[in-house]
Scaffold this active site. Structure first.
Site, short mmCIF file in Angstrom:
data_model
loop_
_atom_site.label_atom_id
_atom_site.label_comp_id
_atom_site.label_asym_id
_atom_site.label_seq_id
_atom_site.Cartn_x
_atom_site.Cartn_y
_atom_site.Cartn_z
N LYS A 175 0.84 -1.21 0.00
CA LYS A 175 0.00 0.00 0.00
C LYS A 175 0.87 1.25 0.00
O LYS A 175 0.62 2.22 -0.70
CB LYS A 175 -0.95 -0.03 1.21
CG LYS A 175 -2.07 -1.05 1.03
CD LYS A 175 -2.84 -1.36 2.30
CE LYS A 175 -3.79 -2.54 2.03
NZ LYS A 175 -4.52 -2.99 3.21
N GLN B 196 -4.87 -1.71 9.39
CA GLN B 196 -4.72 -3.02 8.76
C GLN B 196 -5.34 -4.11 9.64
O GLN B 196 -5.02 -4.23 10.81
CB GLN B 196 -3.22 -3.31 8.52
CG GLN B 196 -2.95 -4.59 7.77
CD GLN B 196 -3.49 -4.58 6.34
OE1 GLN B 196 -3.34 -3.61 5.61
NE2 GLN B 196 -4.13 -5.66 5.92
N ASP C 180 -11.18 2.49 3.48
CA ASP C 180 -11.48 1.06 3.28
C ASP C 180 -12.98 0.84 3.08
O ASP C 180 -13.40 -0.23 2.69
CB ASP C 180 -11.03 0.26 4.52
CG ASP C 180 -9.73 -0.51 4.30
OD1 ASP C 180 -9.40 -0.78 3.13
OD2 ASP C 180 -9.05 -0.82 5.30
#
Ligand code: NDP
Length: 284
Positions: free
Chosen positions: A53, A97, A120
């Site tokens: 990422k 995460q 997200d």
């Protein structure tokens, strides 16, 4: 005839290349898109995802900041960090995460992220907007899958679409996006009876289970588009999907490989969401 392999890496690169221009336009206006990635613990797979990422951010011109903590981090400390990031106007996107260590309640963490920084798209407000068809942020993996299907040139409208897996991260939002494109959608899960028969109805089959090579060529309709979200490590440390590529590619018309299919697309959409977050926050 063998299926055409959909090159996710190449398509993801196109998405990221397009974004570079948007980032430049924002920078010319004094807006510098910034993504904060938080990682807790030392899960090797999470480390790889976070590194990928950050690398994508660099490629696109997004500033990335990493906050890395040991697995002993307290939930309260993580909540305090999120609160600080929520209130920092130089931060456009916040990504924690997953998975988190067991003593941290993931739902509580997701709920704590400001919806306008939730790149997200896991916060219930963003999930709700996906359901009602007017999302600010696209769910990263399912939206990546949609772009891969789009690349085949096949129109989803009226097609039999089967999604195997019903997680909040992949299966459920995937079904919503296919439905929004007028697919006739069936969702399968661990309690589905006759999985093979249901899969065989699919013109478009998306598999997100987490079981190595669960779906064989015998479960695929000739000419179907097969998208394999699964990422599994075999005992020999080989990366394989949820679909048995060798047999499935003999029957499908298009198929994604693992690796190099859905994975790079997930990250490309995360980049799109971060740029969108910066745009939306800059006009406030
Ligand atoms: P989850 O474990 O959250 O969900 C798995 C789903 O599969 C569940 O809905 C479960 O059903 C269903 N399932 C389990 N066994 C079977 C079975 N035998 N037959 C039919 N359905 C079954 O996983 P995720 O959705 O998070 O991830 C799925 C896979 O995709 C994993 O391999 C993951 O690593 C990968 N992934 C890849 C990404 C990428 O970017 N490439 C991103 C996200 C995930 P039930 O609900 O009944 O338990």
């Amino acid at each position: 005839m063998a299926a055409t392999v959909i090159n996710g890496k190449e398509i993801a690169k196109k998405v990221k290349d397009n974004l570079k221009n948007d980032v430049q336009i924002l920078k010319d206006k004094g807006v510098k898109p910034c993504l904060v990635v938080v990682i807790v613990g030392d899960d090797p797979a999470s480390r790889v995802y976070v590194n990928n990422k950050k690398k994508a951010c660099e490629e696109v011109g997004i500033k990335s900041i990493e906050h890395a903590f040991g697995a002993e981090l307290k939930e309260e400390e993580l909540l305090q960090l999120i609160d600080k990031l929520n209130n920092d106007s130089s931060v456009n996107g916040i990504l924690v995460q997953l998975p988190l260590p067991k003593h941290i309640n993931e739902e509580k963490i997701i709920m704590a992220i400001k919806p306008e920084k939730d790149v997200d798209a896991f916060h219930p407000i963003n999930v709700g907007k996906i359901m009602t068809g007017n999302p600010d942020f696209m769910p990263c993996t399912p939206a990546g899958v949609m772009k891969l299907i789009e690349e085949t040139g096949i129109d989803i409208a009226g097609k039999e679409c089967v999604v195997v897996g019903r997680s909040n991260i992949v299966g459920k939002p995937q079904a919503m996006l296919l439905l929004a494109k007028n697919g006739t959608v069936t969702i399968c899960h661990s309690r589905t009876k006759n999985l093979e028969e249901v899969c065989k109805r699919a013109d478009i089959l998306v598999v997100a289970v987490g079981k190595p090579e669960l779906i064989k060529g015998s479960a695929i309709k000739p000419g179907a588009v097969v998208i394999d979200v699964g990422t599994n490590r075999t005992e020999a440390k080989k990366l394989v999907g949820d679909v048995e590529f060798s047999s499935a590619s003999e029957v499908a018309s298009y198929i994604t490989p693992v690796p190099g299919g859905v994975g790079p697309m997930t990250i490309a959409i995360l980049m799109e969401n971060t740029v969108k977050a910066a745009k939306l926050q800059s006009v406030k």
